[in-house]
Design an enzyme around this catalytic site. Structure first.
Site, short mmCIF file in Angstrom:
data_model
loop_
_atom_site.label_atom_id
_atom_site.label_comp_id
_atom_site.label_asym_id
_atom_site.label_seq_id
_atom_site.Cartn_x
_atom_site.Cartn_y
_atom_site.Cartn_z
N SER A 46 0.84 -1.21 0.00
CA SER A 46 0.00 0.00 0.00
C SER A 46 0.87 1.26 0.00
O SER A 46 1.73 1.43 0.87
CB SER A 46 -0.88 -0.03 1.25
OG SER A 46 -1.40 1.25 1.52
N GLY A 47 0.61 2.15 -0.95
CA GLY A 47 1.33 3.42 -0.95
C GLY A 47 1.01 4.23 0.30
O GLY A 47 1.90 4.83 0.92
N LEU A 48 -0.27 4.20 0.68
CA LEU A 48 -0.67 4.86 1.93
C LEU A 48 0.06 4.23 3.12
O LEU A 48 0.55 4.94 4.01
CB LEU A 48 -2.19 4.74 2.11
CG LEU A 48 -2.77 5.27 3.42
CD1 LEU A 48 -2.55 6.76 3.57
CD2 LEU A 48 -4.26 4.93 3.51
N ASP A 59 0.31 10.63 2.10
CA ASP A 59 0.27 9.91 0.82
C ASP A 59 -0.04 10.91 -0.30
O ASP A 59 -1.15 10.96 -0.82
CB ASP A 59 -0.81 8.82 0.92
CG ASP A 59 -0.88 7.92 -0.31
OD1 ASP A 59 0.09 7.88 -1.08
OD2 ASP A 59 -1.93 7.26 -0.50
N ASP A 86 1.53 -1.00 -5.20
CA ASP A 86 0.84 0.26 -5.52
C ASP A 86 1.92 1.27 -5.95
O ASP A 86 2.69 1.73 -5.13
CB ASP A 86 0.12 0.72 -4.24
CG ASP A 86 -0.51 2.08 -4.37
OD1 ASP A 86 -0.53 2.66 -5.48
OD2 ASP A 86 -1.01 2.57 -3.33
N ASP A 88 1.32 4.23 -7.35
CA ASP A 88 0.74 5.56 -7.51
C ASP A 88 0.54 5.86 -9.00
O ASP A 88 0.03 5.03 -9.72
CB ASP A 88 1.60 6.62 -6.82
CG ASP A 88 1.65 6.42 -5.31
OD1 ASP A 88 0.77 5.74 -4.77
OD2 ASP A 88 2.58 6.94 -4.68
N GLU A 115 -2.09 4.46 -11.44
CA GLU A 115 -3.35 5.22 -11.44
C GLU A 115 -3.23 6.48 -12.31
O GLU A 115 -2.11 6.93 -12.61
CB GLU A 115 -3.72 5.59 -9.99
CG GLU A 115 -2.76 6.59 -9.35
CD GLU A 115 -2.77 6.56 -7.81
OE1 GLU A 115 -2.98 5.48 -7.22
OE2 GLU A 115 -2.54 7.63 -7.22
N LYS A 121 -0.24 13.32 -6.68
CA LYS A 121 -1.55 12.73 -6.37
C LYS A 121 -1.91 12.96 -4.90
O LYS A 121 -1.04 13.30 -4.09
CB LYS A 121 -1.55 11.23 -6.70
CG LYS A 121 -0.55 10.33 -5.99
CD LYS A 121 -0.78 9.88 -4.57
CE LYS A 121 -1.99 9.10 -4.24
NZ LYS A 121 -1.95 7.69 -4.65
N ASN A 123 -4.14 10.90 -1.77
CA ASN A 123 -4.80 9.63 -1.46
C ASN A 123 -6.28 9.73 -1.79
O ASN A 123 -6.94 10.73 -1.47
CB ASN A 123 -4.61 9.25 0.02
CG ASN A 123 -5.26 7.92 0.32
OD1 ASN A 123 -6.45 7.85 0.63
ND2 ASN A 123 -4.53 6.85 0.17
N SER A 124 -6.81 8.69 -2.42
CA SER A 124 -8.19 8.72 -2.94
C SER A 124 -9.24 8.72 -1.84
O SER A 124 -10.40 9.04 -2.10
CB SER A 124 -8.41 7.53 -3.86
OG SER A 124 -7.47 7.55 -4.89
N ARG A 161 -5.34 1.70 -12.95
CA ARG A 161 -6.34 2.14 -11.96
C ARG A 161 -7.05 3.38 -12.48
O ARG A 161 -6.40 4.38 -12.80
CB ARG A 161 -5.64 2.41 -10.64
CG ARG A 161 -6.46 3.12 -9.61
CD ARG A 161 -5.82 2.95 -8.25
NE ARG A 161 -6.14 3.99 -7.33
CZ ARG A 161 -5.66 4.06 -6.10
NH1 ARG A 161 -4.82 3.13 -5.68
NH2 ARG A 161 -5.99 5.05 -5.31
N HIS A 192 -11.79 2.46 -8.94
CA HIS A 192 -11.81 2.90 -7.54
C HIS A 192 -13.03 3.78 -7.29
O HIS A 192 -13.47 4.51 -8.18
CB HIS A 192 -10.52 3.66 -7.22
CG HIS A 192 -10.13 3.60 -5.77
ND1 HIS A 192 -10.81 2.86 -4.84
CD2 HIS A 192 -9.10 4.17 -5.08
CE1 HIS A 192 -10.23 2.98 -3.66
NE2 HIS A 192 -9.18 3.78 -3.76
C1 SPV Z 1 -3.27 2.46 -1.02
O1 SPV Z 1 -3.43 1.51 -0.22
O2 SPV Z 1 -2.32 3.23 -0.98
C2 SPV Z 1 -4.26 2.68 -2.08
C3 SPV Z 1 -5.67 2.32 -1.87
O3 SPV Z 1 -3.92 3.23 -3.09
S1 SPV Z 1 -6.49 3.77 -1.38
O4 SPV Z 1 -5.89 4.21 -0.12
O5 SPV Z 1 -7.88 3.41 -1.24
O6 SPV Z 1 -6.33 4.78 -2.41
MG MG Z 2 -2.15 4.26 -2.92
#
Ligand code: SPV
Ligand code: MG
Length: 298
Positions: A46-48, A59, A86, A88, A115, A121, A123-124, A161, A192
């Site tokens: 996970s990027g986050l 993130d 991930d 990004d 994505e 970016k 975080n979504s 993504r 997403h």
């Molecule tokens: C992550 O886990 O970094 C993701 C999923 O990209 S989300 O946090 O839902 O964007």
């Molecule tokens: Mg991410």
């Protein structure tokens, strides 16, 4: 067959199966090791998670490609499961996206997700301004096509993504983007959404002609009541539970620190924390010492 190809084949087989592949988010190697003990199919870098837990930064595209790759390599070594990283938005322009694929593939990672968020970016899941621009669809398709052309192995998986629903552009834009990315040669589409009712996702699934033609990926953080089987029945092949171990860890650390700050003695938290012996077990300490004893002094 080497380790990387074995993992990639498992992931590919899972994406073609009747049952959904369930990937669990890991922010470090030990979390990835633990995921393997509970019957899950894959690990999501996970990027986050990496930004939050390894760097304590937001993130917002602040982690670099090489930091993400380092995290992914450590995670990959700690698990026999396929690892999906991930990546990004690929950390920049077309050549950054190409290099990202080349580096992660060469490192033995099974899959990456790229994505269509503009750099930098966000975080979504972050509730900021609802409507925002994305990378123009033609440009994103060009980048994905170039990355795919640079791929060396047969089974590496590139997930595109689509952020249209998150960015407020609706189902038609999501369909247009998914079509363009499939045409560019990607291996799976991640759609997403943060719509709790799943209405947006259902709209996409009803409208997109590619459903059933290519693996579909969901990250149900904000529609968490749907089981993997329910999401599979809707058409998803890969379900990413992206951040639950990290959130469990944060809550446990906070509770532990709170108790210690109040009680001022270590035993106050002992019943609620893992034993040191359990940590030794998780990383194979006894086996490593036995190996040293067996081989003897050099
Ligand atoms: C992550 O886990 O970094 C993701 C999923 O990209 S989300 O946090 O839902 O964007
Ligand atoms: Mg991410």
């Amino acid at each position: 067959m080497n380790r990387a190809d074995t993992k990639r084949r498992h992931l590919r087989a899972g994406l073609a199966a009747d049952r959904a592949v369930v990937a669990i988010g890991a922010h470090d190697a030990l979390t990835a090791r633990m995921v393997g003990s509970y019957g899950f199919d894959a690990v999501w870098v996970s990027g986050l998670g990496v930004a939050t837990m390894a760097h304590a930064i937001p993130d917002l595209n602040l982690t670099t490609m090489s930091e993400t790759l380092d995290a992914a390599i450590r995670i990959d070594r700690a698990t026999d499961l396929p690892v999906i990283a991930d990546c990004d938005n690929g950390f920049g322009g077309l050549n950054n996206v190409v290099r990202t694929l080349v580096e992660f593939e060469a490192a033995g990672i099974s899959a990456i997700s790229i994505e269509d968020n503009l750099f930098p970016k966000r975080n979504s899941l972050y509730l900021g301004a609802s409507k925002r621009e994305l990378i123009p669809v033609e440009e994103q398709a060009r980048r994905l096509r170039a990355a795919k052309a640079a791929q060396d192995s047969d089974n590496f998986v590139l997930i595109a993504r689509v952020e249209s629903l998150i960015a407020g552009h609706g189902v038609d834009d999501a369909c247009r983007r998914a079509d363009a990315y499939v045409e560019a040669g990607v291996d799976a589409i991640l759609i997403h959404s943060r719509d709790k009712t799943l209405g947006e996702i259902d709209g996409f699934l009803g409208a997109w002609s590619g459903v059933g033609q290519i693996p579909l990926v969901a990250v149900p953080t904000l529609f968490p009541t749907f089981t993997d089987n329910e999401l599979r029945a809707k058409g998803f092949n890969l379900i990413i539970l992206a951040n639950q171990p990290m959130r469990a860890a944060v809550q446990a650390i906070e509770a532990t620190l709170e108790t210690l700050s109040r009680e001022r003695r270590a035993s106050a938290v002992d019943p609620d924390i893992a034993s040191v012996n359990h940590l030794f077990e998780l990383v194979g300490t006894a086996e490593a010492i036995a190996l040293e004893d067996e081989i003897g002094p050099g």
